[in-house]
Design an enzyme around this catalytic site. Sequence first.
Site, mmCIF file in Angstrom:
data_model
loop_
_atom_site.group_PDB
_atom_site.id
_atom_site.type_symbol
_atom_site.label_atom_id
_atom_site.label_comp_id
_atom_site.label_asym_id
_atom_site.label_seq_id
_atom_site.Cartn_x
_atom_site.Cartn_y
_atom_site.Cartn_z
ATOM 1 C CD GLU A 23 -2.652 8.432 -7.993
ATOM 2 O OE1 GLU A 23 -1.186 7.955 -7.468
ATOM 3 O OE2 GLU A 23 -2.855 9.595 -8.141
ATOM 4 C CB VAL A 24 -1.766 1.614 -8.321
ATOM 5 C CG1 VAL A 24 -1.265 0.274 -8.575
ATOM 6 C CG2 VAL A 24 -0.551 2.774 -8.206
ATOM 7 C CG HIS B 203 -7.057 3.347 0.034
ATOM 8 N ND1 HIS B 203 -5.703 3.666 -0.152
ATOM 9 C CD2 HIS B 203 -7.522 2.763 -1.509
ATOM 10 C CE1 HIS B 203 -5.848 3.831 -1.655
ATOM 11 N NE2 HIS B 203 -6.088 3.840 -2.669
ATOM 12 C CG HIS C 232 -5.290 -0.192 -4.689
ATOM 13 N ND1 HIS C 232 -4.950 -0.115 -5.818
ATOM 14 C CD2 HIS C 232 -5.314 1.057 -4.484
ATOM 15 C CE1 HIS C 232 -5.047 1.267 -6.482
ATOM 16 N NE2 HIS C 232 -5.274 1.498 -4.892
ATOM 17 C CG ASN D 143 -9.798 5.615 -4.652
ATOM 18 O OD1 ASN D 143 -10.723 5.883 -4.702
ATOM 19 N ND2 ASN D 143 -8.754 5.920 -4.499
ATOM 20 N NE ARG E 33 3.488 0.211 8.572
ATOM 21 C CZ ARG E 33 1.944 -0.500 9.554
ATOM 22 N NH1 ARG E 33 0.535 0.343 9.293
ATOM 23 N NH2 ARG E 33 2.013 -1.301 10.484
ATOM 24 C CG ASP E 34 -0.671 5.129 0.645
ATOM 25 O OD1 ASP E 34 -1.354 4.431 -0.187
ATOM 26 O OD2 ASP E 34 0.105 5.958 -0.105
ATOM 27 C CB ILE E 35 4.488 5.318 -0.759
ATOM 28 C CG1 ILE E 35 6.134 5.310 -0.487
ATOM 29 C CG2 ILE E 35 3.717 6.169 -1.582
ATOM 30 C CD1 ILE E 35 6.670 5.009 -1.405
HETATM 31 P P1 5GP Z 1 -5.132 5.252 -6.304
HETATM 32 O O1 5GP Z 1 -5.489 6.306 -6.350
HETATM 33 O O2 5GP Z 1 -4.271 4.237 -7.319
HETATM 34 O O3 5GP Z 1 -6.214 4.417 -5.246
HETATM 35 O O4 5GP Z 1 -3.968 4.484 -5.093
HETATM 36 C C1 5GP Z 1 -2.737 3.966 -5.377
HETATM 37 C C2 5GP Z 1 -1.747 4.182 -3.551
HETATM 38 O O5 5GP Z 1 -1.246 3.329 -3.911
HETATM 39 C C3 5GP Z 1 -1.715 6.041 -2.944
HETATM 40 O O6 5GP Z 1 -2.413 5.728 -1.922
HETATM 41 C C4 5GP Z 1 -0.110 5.358 -2.962
HETATM 42 O O7 5GP Z 1 0.323 6.637 -2.129
HETATM 43 C C5 5GP Z 1 0.475 4.496 -3.204
HETATM 44 N N1 5GP Z 1 1.981 4.421 -3.150
HETATM 45 C C6 5GP Z 1 2.606 4.634 -5.085
HETATM 46 N N2 5GP Z 1 2.856 3.958 -5.002
HETATM 47 C C7 5GP Z 1 3.731 3.076 -4.085
HETATM 48 C C8 5GP Z 1 4.441 2.353 -3.756
HETATM 49 O O8 5GP Z 1 5.930 2.526 -4.575
HETATM 50 N N3 5GP Z 1 4.264 1.845 -2.293
HETATM 51 C C9 5GP Z 1 3.434 1.635 -1.514
HETATM 52 N N4 5GP Z 1 4.110 1.198 0.118
HETATM 53 N N5 5GP Z 1 2.731 2.845 -1.766
HETATM 54 C C10 5GP Z 1 2.838 3.174 -3.327
#
Ligand code: 5GP
Length: 115
Positions: free
Chosen positions: A94-95, A101, A99, A86, A30-32
């Site tokens: 961001e990561v 979503h 991944h 993304n 699950r997304d945080i």
């Molecule tokens: P991006 O913007 O890279 O597509 O999405 C990164 C996602 O990772 C964001 O929706 C963010 O809420 C989620 N996220 C960031 N840090 C963590 C974490 O430590 N644990 C979990 N479960 N989700 C995270």
Amino acid sequence: MENSCLFCRIVSGEIPATVVHRTETTVAFRDIDPKAPTHVLVIPVAHHADVVALAADPSAAADVLATAAAVAEKEGLTGGFRLIFNTGRDSGQEVFHVHAHVLGGTPLGPMLAGQ
Ligand code: 5GP
Ligand code: ZN
């Protein structure tokens, strides 16, 4: 495994996450900061920075899609869902461990903010 990578550390269990599905090659958790009633991230165990890198590993790419489909079924997303990768600066990624979503559980509205 890359020590500095947040999602590699979730794969190894070093950082806790709410895992909803796991296979030999993928993890779904699950997304945080959920943006919909169901907001699950599906990642390959193998580190790839983004979907472009994942495309060079077709077996991992197929496994990520199959896990996304399994998550949608498990979460009861019978009305449909949205799958988002993304990728790069313009997307707001961001990561940098690829991944997908999986978003659903309510009508999701327009595809992009501001539409
Ligand atoms: P991006 O913007 O890279 O597509 O999405 C990164 C996602 O990772 C964001 O929706 C963010 O809420 C989620 N996220 C960031 N840090 C963590 C974490 O430590 N644990 C979990 N479960 N989700 C995270
Ligand atoms: Zn990683």
